[in-house]
Motif scaffolding. Structure first.
Motif, PDB file in Angstrom:
ATOM      1  N   ALA A 201       0.833  -1.207   0.000  1.00 44.22           N
ATOM      2  CA  ALA A 201       0.000   0.000   0.000  1.00 44.22           C
ATOM      3  C   ALA A 201       0.868   1.257   0.000  1.00 44.22           C
ATOM      4  O   ALA A 201       0.565   2.239  -0.703  1.00 44.22           O
ATOM      5  CB  ALA A 201      -0.920  -0.006   1.216  1.00 44.22           C
ATOM      6  N   LEU A 202       1.952   1.225   0.762  1.00 43.66           N
ATOM      7  CA  LEU A 202       2.870   2.368   0.796  1.00 43.66           C
ATOM      8  C   LEU A 202       3.568   2.558  -0.549  1.00 43.66           C
ATOM      9  O   LEU A 202       3.763   3.684  -1.012  1.00 43.66           O
ATOM     10  CB  LEU A 202       3.911   2.163   1.899  1.00 43.66           C
ATOM     11  CG  LEU A 202       3.406   2.350   3.333  1.00 43.66           C
ATOM     12  CD1 LEU A 202       4.424   1.796   4.332  1.00 43.66           C
ATOM     13  CD2 LEU A 202       3.135   3.824   3.618  1.00 43.66           C
ATOM     14  N   ARG A 203       3.917   1.452  -1.171  1.00 39.82           N
ATOM     15  CA  ARG A 203       4.543   1.536  -2.494  1.00 39.82           C
ATOM     16  C   ARG A 203       3.584   2.170  -3.504  1.00 39.82           C
ATOM     17  O   ARG A 203       3.971   3.027  -4.298  1.00 39.82           O
ATOM     18  CB  ARG A 203       4.957   0.147  -2.963  1.00 39.82           C
ATOM     19  CG  ARG A 203       5.503   0.106  -4.389  1.00 39.82           C
ATOM     20  CD  ARG A 203       5.748  -1.332  -4.812  1.00 39.82           C
ATOM     21  NE  ARG A 203       6.005  -1.441  -6.248  1.00 39.82           N
ATOM     22  CZ  ARG A 203       6.059  -2.576  -6.919  1.00 39.82           C
ATOM     23  NH1 ARG A 203       5.882  -3.725  -6.290  1.00 39.82           N
ATOM     24  NH2 ARG A 203       6.286  -2.593  -8.213  1.00 39.82           N
ATOM     25  N   SER A 204       2.309   1.733  -3.455  1.00 42.26           N
ATOM     26  CA  SER A 204       1.314   2.288  -4.368  1.00 42.26           C
ATOM     27  C   SER A 204       1.132   3.780  -4.132  1.00 42.26           C
ATOM     28  O   SER A 204       1.048   4.572  -5.088  1.00 42.26           O
ATOM     29  CB  SER A 204      -0.024   1.555  -4.171  1.00 42.26           C
ATOM     30  OG  SER A 204      -1.008   2.084  -5.024  1.00 42.26           O
TER      31      SER A 204
ATOM     32  N   GLN B 254       2.494   9.603  -5.668  1.00 39.71           N
ATOM     33  CA  GLN B 254       3.230  10.845  -5.388  1.00 39.71           C
ATOM     34  C   GLN B 254       4.285  11.110  -6.458  1.00 39.71           C
ATOM     35  O   GLN B 254       4.487  12.252  -6.885  1.00 39.71           O
ATOM     36  CB  GLN B 254       3.896  10.763  -4.000  1.00 39.71           C
ATOM     37  CG  GLN B 254       2.929  10.784  -2.833  1.00 39.71           C
ATOM     38  CD  GLN B 254       2.182  12.097  -2.719  1.00 39.71           C
ATOM     39  OE1 GLN B 254       2.729  13.165  -2.968  1.00 39.71           O
ATOM     40  NE2 GLN B 254       0.904  12.030  -2.362  1.00 39.71           N
ATOM     41  N   PHE B 255       4.937  10.048  -6.913  1.00 41.50           N
ATOM     42  CA  PHE B 255       5.961  10.199  -7.958  1.00 41.50           C
ATOM     43  C   PHE B 255       5.333  10.708  -9.246  1.00 41.50           C
ATOM     44  O   PHE B 255       5.858  11.621  -9.887  1.00 41.50           O
ATOM     45  CB  PHE B 255       6.662   8.862  -8.211  1.00 41.50           C
ATOM     46  CG  PHE B 255       7.822   8.959  -9.162  1.00 41.50           C
ATOM     47  CD1 PHE B 255       9.105   9.207  -8.688  1.00 41.50           C
ATOM     48  CD2 PHE B 255       7.645   8.822 -10.538  1.00 41.50           C
ATOM     49  CE1 PHE B 255      10.179   9.316  -9.559  1.00 41.50           C
ATOM     50  CE2 PHE B 255       8.699   8.927 -11.415  1.00 41.50           C
ATOM     51  CZ  PHE B 255       9.981   9.179 -10.917  1.00 41.50           C
TER      52      PHE B 255
ATOM     53  N   ALA C 293       7.351  10.834  -2.230  1.00 44.08           N
ATOM     54  CA  ALA C 293       7.387   9.465  -2.750  1.00 44.08           C
ATOM     55  C   ALA C 293       8.539   8.686  -2.115  1.00 44.08           C
ATOM     56  O   ALA C 293       8.367   7.536  -1.691  1.00 44.08           O
ATOM     57  CB  ALA C 293       7.534   9.481  -4.269  1.00 44.08           C
ATOM     58  N   ALA C 294       9.710   9.305  -2.024  1.00 42.06           N
ATOM     59  CA  ALA C 294      10.880   8.643  -1.429  1.00 42.06           C
ATOM     60  C   ALA C 294      10.610   8.264   0.022  1.00 42.06           C
ATOM     61  O   ALA C 294      10.999   7.178   0.483  1.00 42.06           O
ATOM     62  CB  ALA C 294      12.108   9.546  -1.534  1.00 42.06           C
TER      63      ALA C 294
ATOM     64  N   ALA D  23      14.848   6.469  -8.284  1.00 41.24           N
ATOM     65  CA  ALA D  23      14.265   7.365  -9.299  1.00 41.24           C
ATOM     66  C   ALA D  23      13.914   8.714  -8.687  1.00 41.24           C
ATOM     67  O   ALA D  23      14.088   9.765  -9.326  1.00 41.24           O
ATOM     68  CB  ALA D  23      13.034   6.717  -9.919  1.00 41.24           C
ATOM     69  N   CYS D  24      13.425   8.696  -7.446  1.00 46.71           N
ATOM     70  CA  CYS D  24      13.120   9.958  -6.743  1.00 46.71           C
ATOM     71  C   CYS D  24      14.395  10.766  -6.530  1.00 46.71           C
ATOM     72  O   CYS D  24      14.420  11.987  -6.764  1.00 46.71           O
ATOM     73  CB  CYS D  24      12.472   9.666  -5.398  1.00 46.71           C
ATOM     74  SG  CYS D  24      10.902   8.788  -5.495  1.00 46.71           S
ATOM     75  N   TYR D  25      15.439  10.099  -6.061  1.00 48.90           N
ATOM     76  CA  TYR D  25      16.707  10.792  -5.828  1.00 48.90           C
ATOM     77  C   TYR D  25      17.257  11.376  -7.127  1.00 48.90           C
ATOM     78  O   TYR D  25      17.787  12.494  -7.154  1.00 48.90           O
ATOM     79  CB  TYR D  25      17.736   9.836  -5.219  1.00 48.90           C
ATOM     80  CG  TYR D  25      17.428   9.402  -3.800  1.00 48.90           C
ATOM     81  CD1 TYR D  25      16.873  10.276  -2.881  1.00 48.90           C
ATOM     82  CD2 TYR D  25      17.702   8.096  -3.377  1.00 48.90           C
ATOM     83  CE1 TYR D  25      16.593   9.882  -1.579  1.00 48.90           C
ATOM     84  CE2 TYR D  25      17.421   7.693  -2.079  1.00 48.90           C
ATOM     85  CZ  TYR D  25      16.871   8.592  -1.180  1.00 48.90           C
ATOM     86  OH  TYR D  25      16.604   8.190   0.103  1.00 48.90           O
TER      87      TYR D  25
END
Length: 304
Positions: free
Chosen positions: A9-12, A17-18, A26-27, A57-59
């Motif tokens: 759920a957190l990944r989704s 957010q990404f 997102a990170a 990818a966020c970084y």
């Protein structure tokens, strides 16, 4: 709720957010998901690899290339020869001017799947950069390029005994069936003509008609410069979300596209997404540190 379900759920949520351009948030969500999985009795290596790659990818979007490299390396330790972490690490190495390591990662991707255009483009850029930096003997200074096992190579569900050429023909057929035909020489030439007509309309200040020309050109052949040209039109018409979308498409084709970073940063600024705007300007300045327009924009953003 089980840790695995909570992590999913957190990944989704992180993915959402990404997609919205909120890379820091997102990170943070990916980090929370990783903490849950790391505390679990049985480690899910594949899921953890994806989360590290996503956080990387966020970084990368935020210009934190060192952390991107670190997360991609962990992702690849967990699940070797993942295309996304290899491409993201290559892009980070490229931004850090560690061209030899970027070259190795781009070449590794092409061993896995020879149709990845971003890897072909990366190899071409790194070849040019290394030739300028190290001269004709640049290949002798490269680190060892890992040999990708057959099991990790993308064969598009073909039996291993069949040739890679046959697999490639099937891949192209599948692409055509999805309406993404490989452009013919005639299509490429027509796309170029339409693009030039669009450029002429831009010079005359007719951005709406230019957008139509670029749209027709992109149907025939997708070029990063055509996307950035259309993005300029959208920016002039204050269609900022469309500007961001076109710049993002341009960066998928050319990860070092200065115009795409700059125009997307301008659009983010107009939408008051200052963090994303600063991230794009910072990425631009890593590629071209003396870009005066970007330096000026960064000063404006820092005063907001």
């Amino acid at each position: 709720m089980a840790p695995e379900s909570r992590a999913a759920a957190l990944r989704s949520a992180g993915n959402e957010q990404f997609r919205s351009g909120q890379y820091g948030q997102a990170a943070a969500l990916y980090s929370r998901a990783l903490a849950l999985l790391e505390a679990a009795e049985e480690k899910d290596a594949e899921e953890m690899s994806v989360l590290h790659s996503n956080r990387a990818a966020c970084y990368l979007k935020d210009g934190n290339c060192s952390l991107c490299v670190k997360d991609c390396t962990v992702a690849l330790d967990l699940v070797p020869f993942g295309i996304k972490p290899l491409l993201r690490r290559a892009a980070a190495y490229e931004a850090l001017e560690r061209y030899q390591l970027a070259y190795v990662d781009y070449k590794t991707v092409l061993q896995i799947d020879c149709t990845v255009q971003a890897a072909h483009d990366g190899v071409n850029r790194m070849t040019k950069a290394l030739l300028e930096k190290d001269g004709p003997e640049w290949r002798q200074k490269l680190p060892r390029i890992p040999s990708v096992p057959v099991s990790a190579q993308r064969r598009w569900d073909f039996p291993r005994a069949e040739s890679q050429e046959a697999a490639l023909r099937t891949k192209l057929t599948e692409t055509a069936s999805l309406g993404k035909e490989v452009p013919t020489a005639a299509a490429i030439e027509r796309a170029k003509t339409l693009k030039e007509e669009g450029n002429e309309l831009v010079r005359k200040g007719n951005h709406k008609k230019a957008i139509e020309k670029y749209r027709e050109s992109l149907k025939l052949n997708q070029e990063s410069s055509t996307y950035t040209n259309r993005a300029l039109c959208y920016l002039s018409l204050k269609q900022y979300k469309e500007t961001i979308q076109d710049c993002t498409e341009a960066l998928k084709l050319d990860a070092r596209n200065i115009k795409a970073f700059y125009r997307r940063a301008q659009a983010f600024k107009e939408l008051k997404d200052y963090k994303s705007s600063i991230a794009d300007v910072s990425s631009l300045l890593k590629i071209e540190p003396k870009n005066t327009a970007a330096q000026k924009l960064l000063k404006e953003l820092n005063r907001v």
